[in-house]
Design a protein around this motif. Structure first.
Motif, PDB file in Angstrom:
ATOM      1  N   PHE A 167     -34.610 -11.153  20.454  1.00  0.00           N
ATOM      2  CA  PHE A 167     -34.562 -11.066  21.910  1.00  0.00           C
ATOM      3  C   PHE A 167     -35.745 -11.812  22.527  1.00  0.00           C
ATOM      4  O   PHE A 167     -36.845 -11.831  21.973  1.00  0.00           O
ATOM      5  CB  PHE A 167     -34.577  -9.606  22.364  1.00  0.00           C
ATOM      6  CG  PHE A 167     -33.293  -8.873  22.074  1.00  0.00           C
ATOM      7  CD1 PHE A 167     -32.301  -8.787  23.032  1.00  0.00           C
ATOM      8  CD2 PHE A 167     -33.079  -8.282  20.836  1.00  0.00           C
ATOM      9  CE1 PHE A 167     -31.107  -8.119  22.773  1.00  0.00           C
ATOM     10  CE2 PHE A 167     -31.892  -7.610  20.561  1.00  0.00           C
ATOM     11  CZ  PHE A 167     -30.907  -7.528  21.532  1.00  0.00           C
ATOM     12  N   ASN A 168     -35.499 -12.392  23.715  1.00  0.00           N
ATOM     13  CA  ASN A 168     -36.567 -13.177  24.347  1.00  0.00           C
ATOM     14  C   ASN A 168     -37.768 -12.319  24.724  1.00  0.00           C
ATOM     15  O   ASN A 168     -38.889 -12.826  24.815  1.00  0.00           O
ATOM     16  CB  ASN A 168     -36.053 -13.956  25.552  1.00  0.00           C
ATOM     17  CG  ASN A 168     -35.542 -13.082  26.686  1.00  0.00           C
ATOM     18  OD1 ASN A 168     -35.432 -11.861  26.566  1.00  0.00           O
ATOM     19  ND2 ASN A 168     -35.201 -13.713  27.802  1.00  0.00           N
ATOM     20  N   GLU A 188     -36.447 -16.401  32.860  1.00  0.00           N
ATOM     21  CA  GLU A 188     -35.008 -16.149  32.900  1.00  0.00           C
ATOM     22  C   GLU A 188     -34.745 -14.654  32.794  1.00  0.00           C
ATOM     23  O   GLU A 188     -35.164 -14.006  31.833  1.00  0.00           O
ATOM     24  CB  GLU A 188     -34.309 -16.894  31.769  1.00  0.00           C
ATOM     25  CG  GLU A 188     -34.437 -18.409  31.876  1.00  0.00           C
ATOM     26  CD  GLU A 188     -33.729 -19.115  30.749  1.00  0.00           C
ATOM     27  OE1 GLU A 188     -33.124 -18.426  29.904  1.00  0.00           O
ATOM     28  OE2 GLU A 188     -33.793 -20.353  30.713  1.00  0.00           O
ATOM     29  N   TYR A 190     -32.538 -11.296  32.143  1.00  0.00           N
ATOM     30  CA  TYR A 190     -31.605 -11.013  31.054  1.00  0.00           C
ATOM     31  C   TYR A 190     -31.116  -9.582  31.174  1.00  0.00           C
ATOM     32  O   TYR A 190     -31.711  -8.757  31.879  1.00  0.00           O
ATOM     33  CB  TYR A 190     -32.288 -11.219  29.691  1.00  0.00           C
ATOM     34  CG  TYR A 190     -33.468 -10.302  29.457  1.00  0.00           C
ATOM     35  CD1 TYR A 190     -33.308  -9.080  28.821  1.00  0.00           C
ATOM     36  CD2 TYR A 190     -34.741 -10.646  29.904  1.00  0.00           C
ATOM     37  CE1 TYR A 190     -34.381  -8.216  28.629  1.00  0.00           C
ATOM     38  CE2 TYR A 190     -35.823  -9.798  29.717  1.00  0.00           C
ATOM     39  CZ  TYR A 190     -35.630  -8.590  29.078  1.00  0.00           C
ATOM     40  OH  TYR A 190     -36.704  -7.745  28.902  1.00  0.00           O
ATOM     41  N   ILE A 191     -30.005  -9.309  30.491  1.00  0.00           N
ATOM     42  CA  ILE A 191     -29.466  -7.944  30.487  1.00  0.00           C
ATOM     43  C   ILE A 191     -30.278  -7.090  29.527  1.00  0.00           C
ATOM     44  O   ILE A 191     -30.439  -7.423  28.354  1.00  0.00           O
ATOM     45  CB  ILE A 191     -27.990  -7.936  30.066  1.00  0.00           C
ATOM     46  CG1 ILE A 191     -27.114  -8.489  31.191  1.00  0.00           C
ATOM     47  CG2 ILE A 191     -27.532  -6.536  29.699  1.00  0.00           C
ATOM     48  CD1 ILE A 191     -26.974  -7.552  32.373  1.00  0.00           C
ATOM     49  N   ASP A 192     -30.812  -6.005  30.020  1.00  0.00           N
ATOM     50  CA  ASP A 192     -31.629  -5.100  29.223  1.00  0.00           C
ATOM     51  C   ASP A 192     -30.755  -4.323  28.240  1.00  0.00           C
ATOM     52  O   ASP A 192     -29.793  -3.669  28.662  1.00  0.00           O
ATOM     53  CB  ASP A 192     -32.353  -4.137  30.161  1.00  0.00           C
ATOM     54  CG  ASP A 192     -33.120  -3.061  29.429  1.00  0.00           C
ATOM     55  OD1 ASP A 192     -33.643  -3.362  28.341  1.00  0.00           O
ATOM     56  OD2 ASP A 192     -33.199  -1.935  29.951  1.00  0.00           O
ATOM     57  N   TRP A 198     -30.101  -6.262  34.993  1.00  0.00           N
ATOM     58  CA  TRP A 198     -30.845  -7.523  34.896  1.00  0.00           C
ATOM     59  C   TRP A 198     -32.339  -7.265  35.040  1.00  0.00           C
ATOM     60  O   TRP A 198     -32.776  -6.578  35.957  1.00  0.00           O
ATOM     61  CB  TRP A 198     -30.366  -8.494  35.964  1.00  0.00           C
ATOM     62  CG  TRP A 198     -29.007  -9.033  35.694  1.00  0.00           C
ATOM     63  CD1 TRP A 198     -27.827  -8.588  36.234  1.00  0.00           C
ATOM     64  CD2 TRP A 198     -28.660 -10.110  34.808  1.00  0.00           C
ATOM     65  NE1 TRP A 198     -26.786  -9.318  35.733  1.00  0.00           N
ATOM     66  CE2 TRP A 198     -27.254 -10.261  34.873  1.00  0.00           C
ATOM     67  CE3 TRP A 198     -29.398 -10.959  33.980  1.00  0.00           C
ATOM     68  CZ2 TRP A 198     -26.582 -11.226  34.126  1.00  0.00           C
ATOM     69  CZ3 TRP A 198     -28.718 -11.924  33.246  1.00  0.00           C
ATOM     70  CH2 TRP A 198     -27.337 -12.051  33.320  1.00  0.00           C
ATOM     71  N   ARG A 277     -21.991 -13.049  34.465  1.00  0.00           N
ATOM     72  CA  ARG A 277     -22.809 -14.073  33.829  1.00  0.00           C
ATOM     73  C   ARG A 277     -23.546 -14.827  34.906  1.00  0.00           C
ATOM     74  O   ARG A 277     -22.935 -15.372  35.832  1.00  0.00           O
ATOM     75  CB  ARG A 277     -21.947 -15.030  32.997  1.00  0.00           C
ATOM     76  CG  ARG A 277     -21.257 -14.375  31.830  1.00  0.00           C
ATOM     77  CD  ARG A 277     -20.706 -15.420  30.853  1.00  0.00           C
ATOM     78  NE  ARG A 277     -19.890 -16.408  31.515  1.00  0.00           N
ATOM     79  CZ  ARG A 277     -18.574 -16.253  31.762  1.00  0.00           C
ATOM     80  NH1 ARG A 277     -17.982 -15.119  31.428  1.00  0.00           N
ATOM     81  NH2 ARG A 277     -17.891 -17.207  32.342  1.00  0.00           N
TER      82      ARG A 277
END
Length: 336
Positions: A167-168, A188, A190-192, A198, A277
């Motif tokens: 994961f980032n 960016e 992201y979805i947790d 988000w 998305r």
């Protein structure tokens, strides 16, 4: 407990009150109250950067004193079943959710890390209750142990065999991506995986000598960013990233740029949907030629103002860049 905003946030409000005027907020260069909103927001984000360094220092103290601290660690603070702590979010507001992933190379070593880092709970509790905008504080270790505060329903929301390093919020802090080893804002959203929608994350690596031991994170939801900083104003606005993706905004601004209406006409509702998305709402991918030209002007050419010509387009848009994040705040002005 009252969750206080940092002094720089209060100072920013004073600056806005003393410095802005109607003429400043309406000039043709687009240098308006938006700049002060960004200064206010990034002032608070910078304070969090300072705070996460303190968390890192505390963590590294635990590692440096492992041998002397472990014999006295509270080994009964958490009960783990199948790798998940059994405490619930409502059972004890001072506890985190602790998980040892099935992907750990050494469960017993990871469990030892749980005991050693129990002292991080109080540090997480303190920072979480200090700043209104924080959604959660956490760390993930190289041996696949995760501690997240406040507690959440980890067993329901988290797949037990995840590799956290994919994961980032982990790899953006590693040696390859962050050789300076300092705090990093992930531009960016992201979805947790913990189910908070988000997320914008600040991450900080923790090293044990030259080995990456863990990554600490502080999370803010996009929903909270919009509510905290932007919805007090009736301006039609968008926040976009360097790719042209719409990170946040209100429905009237999104629809003014010819994007389809979103669920309940409120962007923050759609951003919680699992099937949403962010690339579906990209300025460069717009079917409207002028919207694509606006994206080019603001993001590629770094212009601050774009005037529309088409009859059904807005009148003008302004862009103000963020400093800490690779984002842009856009104001969309429709025709009278």
């Amino acid at each position: 407990m009252t969750r206080q905003l940092p002094w720089i946030f209060i100072l920013s409000l004073i600056t806005i009150a003393c410095s802005s005027s109607p003429s400043e907020s309406e000039n043709d260069e687009g240098v308006r109250l938006d700049e002060f909103i960004i200064e206010e927001m990034e002032g608070e984000l910078q304070v969090l950067s300072d705070e996460i360094i303190l968390l890192k220092d505390h963590f590294e103290f635990l590692l440096a004193n492992r041998d002397s601290l472990l014999p006295y660690a509270n080994k009964t603070k958490y009960e783990l079943v199948g790798g998940f702590s059994v405490n619930t979010p409502s059972s004890d507001s001072t506890l985190s959710s602790v998980v040892i992933m099935e992907s750990t190379p050494d469960y017993e070593r990871a469990l030892e890390n749980v005991h050693l880092t129990n002292a991080m709970d109080s540090a997480f509790y303190k920072i979480y209750h200090k700043y209104d905008i924080l959604a959660q504080a956490y760390f993930n270790t190289a041996d696949q142990m995760s501690r997240v505060f406040p507690a959440y329903d980890a067993k329901t929301l988290l797949e037990p065999d995840l590799d956290l390093s994919n994961f980032n919020f982990y790899y953006e802090a590693d040696e390859k991506h962050n050789p300076t080893r300092g705090p990093v804002w992930i531009p960016e959203v992201y979805i947790d995986p913990a189910g908070r929608g988000w997320i914008l994350s600040l991450v900080q690596p923790v090293y044990d000598g030259d080995e990456l031991y863990a990554v600490i994170g502080l999370d803010i939801t996009v929903d909270d960013i919009i509510n905290h900083f932007f919805y007090q104003d009736e301006t039609d606005f968008l926040i976009v990233n360097y790719k042209g993706d719409i990170v946040g905004g209100n429905a009237s601004a999104i629809e003014a740029l010819s994007f389809p209406p979103l669920l309940n006409h409120v962007y923050r509702e759609s951003i919680r949907a699992d099937n949403f998305r962010i690339s579906d709402y990209n300025l460069f991918n717009s079917k409207n030629r002028e919207v694509r030209e606006m994206a080019k002007a603001f993001i590629l050419e770094k212009k601050s103002k774009f005037e529309f010509e088409d009859t059904f387009s807005p009148e003008v848009a302004y862009s103000v860049p963020f400093n800490l994040l690779d984002w842009y705040l856009l104001e969309i002005k429709s025709k009278p």
